[in-house]
Design an enzyme around this catalytic site. Structure first.
Site, PDB file in Angstrom:
ATOM      1  N   ASP A 387       0.952  -1.155   0.107  1.00 14.79           N
ATOM      2  CA  ASP A 387      -0.225   0.018   0.066  1.00 14.79           C
ATOM      3  C   ASP A 387       0.799   1.272  -0.051  1.00 14.79           C
ATOM      4  O   ASP A 387       0.669   2.282  -0.685  1.00 14.79           O
ATOM      5  CB  ASP A 387      -0.810   0.118   1.374  1.00 14.79           C
ATOM      6  CG  ASP A 387      -1.766  -1.106   1.489  1.00 14.79           C
ATOM      7  OD1 ASP A 387      -1.409  -2.097   0.704  1.00 14.79           O
ATOM      8  OD2 ASP A 387      -2.371  -1.214   2.316  1.00 14.79           O
ATOM      9  N   GLU A 515      -7.642  -9.976  -3.617  1.00 15.10           N
ATOM     10  CA  GLU A 515      -7.578 -11.117  -2.695  1.00 15.10           C
ATOM     11  C   GLU A 515      -8.731 -12.142  -2.731  1.00 15.10           C
ATOM     12  O   GLU A 515      -8.582 -12.820  -1.984  1.00 15.10           O
ATOM     13  CB  GLU A 515      -7.330 -10.648  -1.185  1.00 15.10           C
ATOM     14  CG  GLU A 515      -6.077  -9.764  -1.195  1.00 15.10           C
ATOM     15  CD  GLU A 515      -5.924  -8.830   0.142  1.00 15.10           C
ATOM     16  OE1 GLU A 515      -6.606  -9.056   1.199  1.00 15.10           O
ATOM     17  OE2 GLU A 515      -5.204  -7.786   0.158  1.00 15.10           O
ATOM     18  N   GLN A 628     -11.098  -5.747  -4.536  1.00 10.11           N
ATOM     19  CA  GLN A 628     -10.430  -4.264  -4.948  1.00 10.11           C
ATOM     20  C   GLN A 628     -10.110  -4.375  -6.026  1.00 10.11           C
ATOM     21  O   GLN A 628      -9.824  -5.430  -6.866  1.00 10.11           O
ATOM     22  CB  GLN A 628      -9.584  -3.920  -4.143  1.00 10.11           C
ATOM     23  CG  GLN A 628      -8.144  -4.891  -4.250  1.00 10.11           C
ATOM     24  CD  GLN A 628      -7.407  -4.962  -2.895  1.00 10.11           C
ATOM     25  OE1 GLN A 628      -7.788  -5.541  -1.804  1.00 10.11           O
ATOM     26  NE2 GLN A 628      -6.220  -4.418  -2.935  1.00 10.11           N
TER      27      GLN A 628
END
Length: 827
Positions: A387, A515, A628
């Protein structure tokens, strides 16, 4: 197209009677015990090294008490139900440091307890310009006496190891005996006299939370208190990691009232208590200076000496200087970093809160990474993820390059650990851990974690952006090139060529950013980013050979580099498999993604969201459903590798099957929605991201700020609506301002020159605020701007608008053309 996770309007986010709009402050007008965890996070103060949650001064009635120091952690053995070679062995979890925020008040021997207190007036605010959290209370005691209480809390940006707290009490009408108890309390292992337990112990399993320790973590290594000078100290050593910590606090009481004081210390508590005969109208002001120092092994007694030096210096300089230095630091921060959205005060307030959080997470994170929750909470165990490189470093690179360099240097210090990790996984080169604090992989679940090899490419991407924006050749030649070379080596070793398919280079058995789809072949994001990594490494080595033969020879010697390796990197990049389905005209997320059934998100009950907390992973993995943005993130980071038509088709396919269960998603969807023409949807995604924490949209703000999302908010504005891109060191702008906004102004620092970019509906203005000159490509035309000579470029529209044409529901056909239906598992 209106996915259920996209907020419909901005007016539903905050109770403005409680949280009024103020463009430079977050203000709270009354407390609500139902959301203590959220407000404790929102009102946290920190500097990237030290963080203090916004707990009440009195130290009670809290959801989750917390004082955190970046990188200060305990280790523990990971016990797998079934062991396998190469599984992570040692877990790492951030430790709740001793809490020095506690200042308790008693009037007529009655304690101030906010949830039940008769508060005539109450206001708390976090000021983004001063970096101070303040609180003002008018309390009517059970005996009817009025008490004015004012407090301030600050973690210094200029003195990394210093926090400043003040606490002022004034009896307004009547005399009263007053007691003020200032404490340092080890909450990790000890309990206070009220036996307060954290209320954060929810039921069920949430992988986003930190692991709980079942052994005593902080072993006492001496404490002391000096009644004469008001200094108390505590020292500890972590039982397993061996890390050490010391904390010290100085106290100064100023009042015309008569008072006495006493001191108490034990293994888990240092307490200084003042008893004051408080006359009406006579203020009582307590100043508390606190210092924390930590180490990987230096004895705590040495750290205590460091704490004392920090406090001595702060005492000599005086309180006013600490607050003035804090304001000066933030003045410079906002001069480099501020973004202005004219005519949108609620957006402006939320935006500045988000940007301020990045400063609090990164400013003094020297020698460490930037945790997913910064230093505002224990969520994700205080770990560092990819991130940082993809979502946080762009902000730092273009506004505060020094902080970006620190973060990249931290990755360099982990290079040897990454080499060892690659060897454990039978790979050459280096493989950086998916989640870590000390450099070792801490993820016990390889499918959705360790298999995310793309972190190597993410680090290389962030490094390349930094180098292009700063021209820091020294960092490249001494350290950065080592990371590029070792990550390129990993990709060539991991992938393979299929001769029967014209020599295409494939990467199998990896997980991309999404994920909800794991251990796949030819994940598009991974392959596209690996291709970038390989090309950038080859180019860096070849450029160094031309520019500096001596440095090149040193690199060749240090890394045992051969010309044949560079040729292999270039060939693998050129032959990289990039999945594309001709029938649907989209890039499959991976080789077999389109063969799966489609999850019907529209009819999935809200109580079943997020999916990861309500469905077994094997259920989720069988479907076309995304946690995501994955392919869409590739469209943003490697935008020059895709056509406009491909971007639109990919966005239309993946957006309706993206759950947004990750806070990393909305910001990316906003950027690409703006680029491909879904301007209204882009704004809605942006608003959703802007209030992720302020409105607790994912119901876990209590665990800490979503730092990656705050960085993504900056990218949504600068890269999305502002249209800024950097592809290969070419800085370009193609803005798309929302129709409801009058203007957007942001700043980027390019090769030492800070440029202010102002976007209006019909024009773009460039102005040099600091530095010499800058050249940017505005909608295909190079524009050079000089100091004192702003340039205005007319804009002809904002690009295509597609909001009136909802994209087709994706996934209804397999690549062979057969029709399938979306389903909700279990129905």
């Amino acid at each position: 197209m209106s996915p259920s996770h996209v907020a419909p309007t901005q007016h539903e986010f905050l109770d403005r009677a409680r949280f009024p709009v103020d463009e430079w402050r977050l203000v709270e007008r009354h407390i609500n015990p139902a959301d203590l965890g959220t407000t404790e996070t929102l009102f946290s103060v920190g500097n990237g090294y030290l963080g203090m949650r916004g707990n009440v001064d009195e130290g009670r009635d809290s959801f989750s008490h917390g004082t955190f120091i970046n990188g200060f952690h305990e280790t523990w053995q990971i016990h797998h139900a079934e062991e396998a070679f190469g599984f992570a062995k040692v877990g790492q979890t951030i430790v709740n440091a001793p809490d020095a925020k506690v200042i308790r008040l008693y009037v007529d021997d009655e304690p101030l307890l906010l949830p039940i207190a008769d508060l005539v007036e109450y206001e708390r605010d976090l000021d983004f310009r001063s970096g101070v959290m303040s609180r003002s209370i008018l309390w009517r005691t059970p005996g009817g006496k009025r008490v004015q209480i004012k407090s301030r809390r600050m973690v210094s940006f200029t003195q990394r190891h210093l926090a400043v707290l003040t606490f002022e009490v004034t009896m307004l009408d009547d005399y009263a005996p007053v007691a003020i108890s200032s404490q340092i309390l080890n909450r990790q292992d000890g309990e206070d006299e009220y036996h307060v337990r954290s209320m954060a112990m929810g039921e069920g399993v949430d992988p986003r939370k930190a692991n709980e320790m079942r052994h005593r973590v902080l072993l006492p290594e001496g404490n002391s208190g000096n009644l004469a000078d008001g200094r108390v100290t505590l020292g500890y050593k972590c039982a397993e990691s061996g890390m050490t910590l010391a904390v010290a606090a100085d106290h100064r009481l100023e009042t015309a009232n008569a008072y006495t004081k006493r001191i108490q210390t034990d293994d888990d508590l240092a307490k200084l208590t003042y008893r004051i005969d408080a006359e009406p109208g006579q203020p009582i002001t307590l100043t508390k200076l606190v210092s924390y120092h930590t180490s990987r092994g230096v004895p705590s007694r040495e750290l205590l000496d460091r704490c004392c030096r920090t406090l001595d210096r702060a005492q000599e300089e005086g309180l006013d200087k600490q607050f003035a230095d804090q304001r000066a630091y933030l003045d410079e921060f906002w001069a480099r970093s501020d973004i202005e959205v004219a005519g949108q005060p609620d957006v402006q307030q939320a935006l500045r809160w988000n940007l301020f959080q990045i400063a609090q997470a990164s400013a003094r994170a020297e020698g460490t990474g930037i945790p997913a929750k910064g230093v505002t909470g224990s969520g994700y165990g205080g770990h560092y993820f990819w991130d940082t490189e993809v979502y946080v470093l762009p902000f730092l690179t273009y506004t505060t390059p020094r902080a970006a360099r620190n973060a990249l240097r931290f990755r360099y210090t982990l290079l040897d650990s990454a080499r060892k990790r690659a060897k454990d996984l039978a790979q050459k080169g280096a493989l950086f851990p998916w989640r870590t604090i000390n450099g070792e992989e801490a993820s016990a679940y390889y499918a959705a974690g360790t298999a995310q090899y793309h972190i190597d490419a993410d680090i290389s991407y962030a490094l390349s952006q930094y180098l292009a924006a700063t021209g820091d050749v020294d960092f490249l030649t001494r350290e950065g090139i080592d990371m590029l070379v070792e990550t390129a080596r990993m990709w060539v070793d991991l992938g393979f060529w299929r001769n029967e398919e014209d020599g295409t280079f494939h990467i199998h058995g990896v997980t991309g950013p999404d994920e909800y789809t794991t251990v796949v072949n030819d994940n598009l994001f991974t392959n596209v980013m690996a291709r970038f990594n390989l090309r950038r490494a080859a180019a860096a080595v070849r450029e160094l050979a031309i520019r500096d033969g001596v440095e090149y020879d040193q690199v060749v010697s240090r890394l045992e580099l051969e010309e044949s390796e560079i040729v292999a990197w270039e060939r693998a990049a050129d032959d990289m498999a990039i999945p594309f389905d001709e029938h649907l005209g989209v890039h499959p997320q991976d080789e077999h993604f389109l063969e799966r059934e489609v999850w019907d998100l529209e009819n999935t009950p809200l109580e079943k969201r997020p999916l990861l907390l309500n469905y077994h992973p094997l259920v989720i993995y069988r479907f076309q459903v995304l946690k995501q943005a994955d392919v869409v993130l590739a469209l943003y980071l490697q935008g020059d590798e895709f056509t406009a038509e491909e971007k639109r088709a990919d966005f239309e396919y993946y957006d309706p099957i993206t759950t947004g269960d990750s806070t990393l998603s909305a910001v990316v969807q906003s950027i690409i929605a703006a680029e491909v023409g879904y301007h209204d949807l882009a704004l809605r995604y942006f608003m959703s991201a802007l209030f992720v924490d302020l409105a607790d949209r994912h119901q876990n703000t209590s665990d800490g700020v979503h730092v990656a999302s705050t960085g993504g908010v900056w990218s949504s504005l600068v890269a999305g609506f502002g249209g800024f891109r950097d592809h290969g060191g070419v800085f370009s702008i193609d803005p798309r301002l929302p129709e409801t906004w009058d203007s957007l102004a942001y700043r980027v620092t390019l090769l030492g020159t800070r440029v202010k970019v102002t976007v209006r509906a019909d024009e773009l203005q460039l102005e040099v605020e600091e530095g010499k000159q800058a050249t940017l490509r505005v909608r295909g035309e190079d524009v050079t701007v000089l100091p004192g000579d702003p340039v205005t470029v007319p804009l002809n529209g904002q690009g295509p608008r597609l909001d009136g044409e909802p994209p087709p529901v994706p996934g209804r056909r397999r690549s062979d053309g057969t029709i399938i239906s979306a389903i909700v598992p279990g129905t």
